[in-house]
Design a protein around this motif. Sequence first.
Motif, PDB file in Angstrom:
ATOM      1  N   TYR A 129      -1.811 -17.698 -23.340  1.00  0.00           N
ATOM      2  CA  TYR A 129      -1.093 -16.835 -22.392  1.00  0.00           C
ATOM      3  C   TYR A 129      -1.079 -15.384 -22.874  1.00  0.00           C
ATOM      4  CZ  TYR A 129       2.705 -14.716 -19.776  1.00  0.00           C
ATOM      5  OH  TYR A 129       3.456 -13.877 -19.009  1.00  0.00           O
ATOM      6  N   SER A 131      -3.126 -13.881 -24.866  1.00  0.00           N
ATOM      7  CA  SER A 131      -4.457 -13.267 -24.805  1.00  0.00           C
ATOM      8  C   SER A 131      -4.786 -12.827 -23.374  1.00  0.00           C
ATOM      9  CB  SER A 131      -5.529 -14.222 -25.306  1.00  0.00           C
ATOM     10  OG  SER A 131      -5.789 -15.253 -24.384  1.00  0.00           O
ATOM     11  N   GLN A 132      -4.325 -13.571 -22.383  1.00  0.00           N
ATOM     12  CA  GLN A 132      -4.538 -13.165 -20.993  1.00  0.00           C
ATOM     13  C   GLN A 132      -3.747 -11.910 -20.671  1.00  0.00           C
ATOM     14  OE1 GLN A 132      -6.745 -14.520 -18.748  1.00  0.00           O
ATOM     15  NE2 GLN A 132      -7.406 -15.611 -20.584  1.00  0.00           N
ATOM     16  N   ASN A 135      -5.468  -8.962 -22.540  1.00  0.00           N
ATOM     17  CA  ASN A 135      -6.777  -8.607 -21.982  1.00  0.00           C
ATOM     18  C   ASN A 135      -6.699  -7.994 -20.594  1.00  0.00           C
ATOM     19  OD1 ASN A 135      -8.358  -9.293 -24.164  1.00  0.00           O
ATOM     20  ND2 ASN A 135      -8.481 -11.430 -23.550  1.00  0.00           N
ATOM     21  N   LYS A 136      -5.560  -8.098 -19.912  1.00  0.00           N
ATOM     22  CA  LYS A 136      -5.399  -7.460 -18.605  1.00  0.00           C
ATOM     23  C   LYS A 136      -5.246  -5.961 -18.745  1.00  0.00           C
ATOM     24  CE  LYS A 136      -3.614 -11.224 -15.858  1.00  0.00           C
ATOM     25  NZ  LYS A 136      -2.524 -11.744 -15.066  1.00  0.00           N
TER      26      LYS A 136
END
Length: 137
Positions: A129, A131-132, A135-136
Amino acid sequence: MIQKILALLSGVVFGLGLTISSMTNPAKVIGFLNIFDLWDPSLGFVMGGAILIAAPFFYFFENKNHLVLTSKINLPNKSNIDFSLVIGALLFGVGWGAVGFCPGPAVSSIALLNPFSLLFVCAMILGFYLSQVINKN
């Protein structure tokens, strides 16, 4: 429906293989990774056996024009090595070496009712979660 049944069966066979080969035992994995002290080479035979079984299938099915159980496979198309890939690989390797778990064996070992496994999987999901979210930006 047949795809879902085969996926479930594949997951069960994979989990049983991880358990039988002791890859769900962190002490066994750390023993394999500890090449400077009391090295346990037995997991090398597990990996070698998996390669011997899988390699012919990759060779024979490499250039097939159609798939048997599905119409499309979504493979990643990213081919460059960037900062996030290197950091992710380092985190994976350090985590695996420090605690003796990687994602597959950790999920499989939940069935053994090991509380450490559940904690590890929860931390892994949190890491996915985060990392998402990172990365956004």
